[in-house]
Write an enzyme that holds these catalytic residues in place. Structure first.
Site, PDB file in Angstrom:
ATOM      1  N   GLU A 195     -80.887 -39.059  73.910  1.00  0.00           N
ATOM      2  CA  GLU A 195     -79.841 -40.435  73.722  1.00  0.00           C
ATOM      3  C   GLU A 195     -79.483 -40.603  72.200  1.00  0.00           C
ATOM      4  O   GLU A 195     -78.700 -41.429  72.065  1.00  0.00           O
ATOM      5  CB  GLU A 195     -80.447 -41.748  74.345  1.00  0.00           C
ATOM      6  N   GLU A 205     -86.256 -30.692  76.392  1.00  0.00           N
ATOM      7  CA  GLU A 205     -86.427 -30.237  77.928  1.00  0.00           C
ATOM      8  C   GLU A 205     -87.389 -29.103  77.963  1.00  0.00           C
ATOM      9  O   GLU A 205     -88.395 -28.981  78.456  1.00  0.00           O
ATOM     10  CB  GLU A 205     -85.274 -30.063  78.652  1.00  0.00           C
ATOM     11  N   LEU A 211     -85.398 -39.769  80.088  1.00  0.00           N
ATOM     12  CA  LEU A 211     -85.092 -40.165  81.645  1.00  0.00           C
ATOM     13  C   LEU A 211     -84.348 -39.038  81.900  1.00  0.00           C
ATOM     14  O   LEU A 211     -83.144 -38.856  81.977  1.00  0.00           O
ATOM     15  CB  LEU A 211     -84.596 -41.362  82.020  1.00  0.00           C
TER      16      LEU A 211
HETATM   17  P1  FDP Z   1     -79.232 -34.496  84.968  1.00  0.00           P
HETATM   18  O1  FDP Z   1     -77.903 -33.637  84.630  1.00  0.00           O
HETATM   19  O2  FDP Z   1     -79.126 -34.983  86.410  1.00  0.00           O
HETATM   20  O3  FDP Z   1     -79.678 -34.981  83.950  1.00  0.00           O
HETATM   21  O4  FDP Z   1     -81.259 -32.013  82.471  1.00  0.00           O
HETATM   22  C1  FDP Z   1     -80.403 -32.402  83.109  1.00  0.00           C
HETATM   23  C2  FDP Z   1     -80.571 -32.207  84.655  1.00  0.00           C
HETATM   24  O5  FDP Z   1     -80.022 -33.311  85.085  1.00  0.00           O
HETATM   25  C3  FDP Z   1     -81.900 -31.479  85.105  1.00  0.00           C
HETATM   26  O6  FDP Z   1     -82.576 -32.718  85.124  1.00  0.00           O
HETATM   27  C4  FDP Z   1     -81.505 -30.897  86.354  1.00  0.00           C
HETATM   28  O7  FDP Z   1     -82.522 -30.001  86.689  1.00  0.00           O
HETATM   29  C5  FDP Z   1     -80.192 -30.305  86.045  1.00  0.00           C
HETATM   30  O8  FDP Z   1     -79.637 -31.096  84.790  1.00  0.00           O
HETATM   31  C6  FDP Z   1     -79.251 -30.564  87.237  1.00  0.00           C
HETATM   32  O9  FDP Z   1     -78.120 -29.751  86.816  1.00  0.00           O
HETATM   33  P2  FDP Z   1     -76.814 -29.656  87.902  1.00  0.00           P
HETATM   34  O10 FDP Z   1     -76.260 -30.459  88.506  1.00  0.00           O
HETATM   35  O11 FDP Z   1     -75.860 -28.581  87.011  1.00  0.00           O
HETATM   36  O12 FDP Z   1     -77.485 -28.273  88.824  1.00  0.00           O
END
Ligand code: FDP
Length: 333
Positions: A107, A284, A127
Site C-alpha cells: 500500500e 507476496e 490484505l
Molecule cells: P488481487 O488482485 O485480488 O489482490 O496478489 C494479487 C491477487 O489478487 C492474488 O491474490 C490472486 O491470486 C491474483 O492476484 C488474482 O489475479 P487474477 O485476477 O489476474 O487471476
C-alpha cells in the site's frame, strides 16, 4: 460417594486444545539464532494486529468498510477500504511494538521508516486477494521478516530493504477463511494455528506442516490462457490429460493454503499483458516460497528459485510457480 479416579491426561471428555501461539513461540525461541526475544515479540505483534483485522473482515458487510477508497495503490489497483484499514492496523502494531525499523507494504510507494531502533525489516501485503473482499471470499495477509543490516545508529539503507528471500528469518500468512489461521516459519519447519474467537487465541492445529511431494490440483487463471507461453499451455494440457482437478479462488493465500494441505501447484505465469508476471516478489512470493520450501515444496519463477532473486525494486513482480515439489519441477518443462 467415591468418584472414579480418572487421570486427567487420559480423559476423553476434555481433549487438549493444543498449544497457544504465545506459548509455542516462547518454547521455540531458542531455535532462532538471535534468540533475544525480539523476533518472538514481533510475531506476537503481527498476530495481534491480525486479530483486529480479522474482526473487521468478519463484520465487513455490516459497516461501511467494503468497497473502494477511490484511490489507487502502487500496483495501480483500486484501494479497497479494508486494504487501507489493514495497512493502518499492521503499521501501527509494528511501530508501537518497536522491533521493526522499516516496513515495505503493497500500500505504500516507498518503504515506511517506523522511527524505531528495531533490528528487523518487514515486508507485508496487509490484505491480499482484495478483489474478493466484497463477495465474502477468503482473503489473507502475507508477511516476511528480515534482519536489518545497517547499524541501528545509521539511516535505513538499500541493503536493509532490498534483501533476497533467502535472507528471511521468518515469514507467514494469515488466512481469513471459514476459520482464521496463522501459518508461519522461522526456518525450522512450518506450523499452523487456528484462531478461536471465543478465547481470543490462536492454537496449534497443524504442527510441522508438510506439502505432499505429488499433488493433483492445479491453480491458474485459465481465462488468460491466450496470453500464456506455449510451455505453460502445454503444462495445463498435461494437467488435463492426467485428469487433475482445477481449483482457482483468485486469492493467493487461500489457493496456496489449500495446495499446501492437499498437494498441488499454483501458477501465476508471465503473460503477454504482464511479461514479468503479476505477483510481487517482496511481499507476496518470498514469504510463500520460504514456507513452501520449509514444508518440502518448491517455488520458482518458472526456472529460477524465487528465494535467490535479488530484488532491484520494492514492488518488483515475478512469475510464480509454487507447490508440490514434483509438480513445480514438471511445470518447469
Ligand atoms: P488481487 O488482485 O485480488 O489482490 O496478489 C494479487 C491477487 O489478487 C492474488 O491474490 C490472486 O491470486 C491474483 O492476484 C488474482 O489475479 P487474477 O485476477 O489476474 O487471476
Amino acid at each position: 460417594m467415591l468418584m472414579p479416579n480418572i487421570r486427567v491426561e487420559e480423559s476423553r471428555i476434555a481433549q487438549p486444545i493444543g498449544a497457544a501461539l504465545d506459548r509455542f513461540i516462547k518454547n521455540n525461541q531458542d531455535q532462532f539464532q538471535y534468540a533475544s526475544g525480539e523476533l518472538s515479540q514481533l510475531l506476537r505483534d503481527i498476530a495481534l494486529a491480525a486479530k483486529v483485522v480479522n474482526r473487521e473482515v468478519n463484520k465487513a458487510g455490516l459497516i461501511d468498510i467494503m468497497g473502494s477508497m477511490g484511490s489507487q495503490n502502487t500496483a495501480g489497483d483500486m484501494q479497497q477500504k479494508l486494504d487501507v484499514l489493514a495497512n493502518i492496523r499492521f503499521t501501527r502494531a509494528l511501530m508501537k511494538g518497536g522491533e521493526a525499523c522499516a516496513l515495505i507494504s503493497e500500500e505504500s510507494e516507498s518503504f515506511v521508516d517506523l522511527n524505531n531502533d528495531g533490528k528487523y525489516v518487514i515486508a507485508i501485503d496487509p490484505l491480499d486477494g482484495s478483489s474478493n473482499i466484497d463477495v465474502n471470499v477468503s482473503i489473507g495477509t502475507i508477511f516476511s521478516v528480515y534482519r536489518r543490516k545497517s547499524p541501528v545508529s545509521k539511516p535505513i539503507s538499500a541493503e536493509d530493504i532490498l534483501q533476497c528471500g533467502s535472507e528471511q528469518v521468518a515469514s507467514g500468512y494469515i488466512l481469513y477463511g471459514s476459520s482464521t489461521m496463522l501459518v508461519y516459519t522461522t526456518g525450522h519447519g512450518v506450523n499452523g494455528f487456528t484462531y478461536d474467537h471465543t478465547l481470543g487465541e490462536y492454537f496449534l492445529s497443524h504442527p510441522n506442516m508438510k506439502i505432499p511431494v505429488d499433488g493433483r490440483i492445479y491453480s491458474i487463471n485459465e481465462g488468460s490462457a491466450n496470453s500464456f507461453t506455449d510451455d505453460v499451455r502445454k503444462y495445463i494440457q498435461y494437467c488435463k490429460d492426467e485428469k487433475y482437478t482445477a481449483r482457482y479462488i483468485g486469492s493467493l493465500v487461500a489457493d496456496f493454503h489449500r495446495n499446501l494441505l492437499k498437494g498441488g501447484i499454483y501458477i501465476y505465469p508471465a503473460t503477454s499483458k504482464d511479461p514479468a508476471g503479476k505477483l510481487r516478489l517482496m511481499y507476496e512470493c518470498n514469504a510463500l516460497a520460504f514456507i513452501a520450501e520449509q514444508a518440502g515444496g518448491l517455488a520458482t519463477d518458472g526456472s529460477k528459485r524465487i528465494l535467490e532473486i535479488k530484488p532491484k525494486d520494492l514492488h518488483q513482480r515475478t512469475p510464480f510457480y509454487v507447490g508440490s515439489a514434483n509438480m513445480v519441477t514438471k511445470a518447469k518443462g
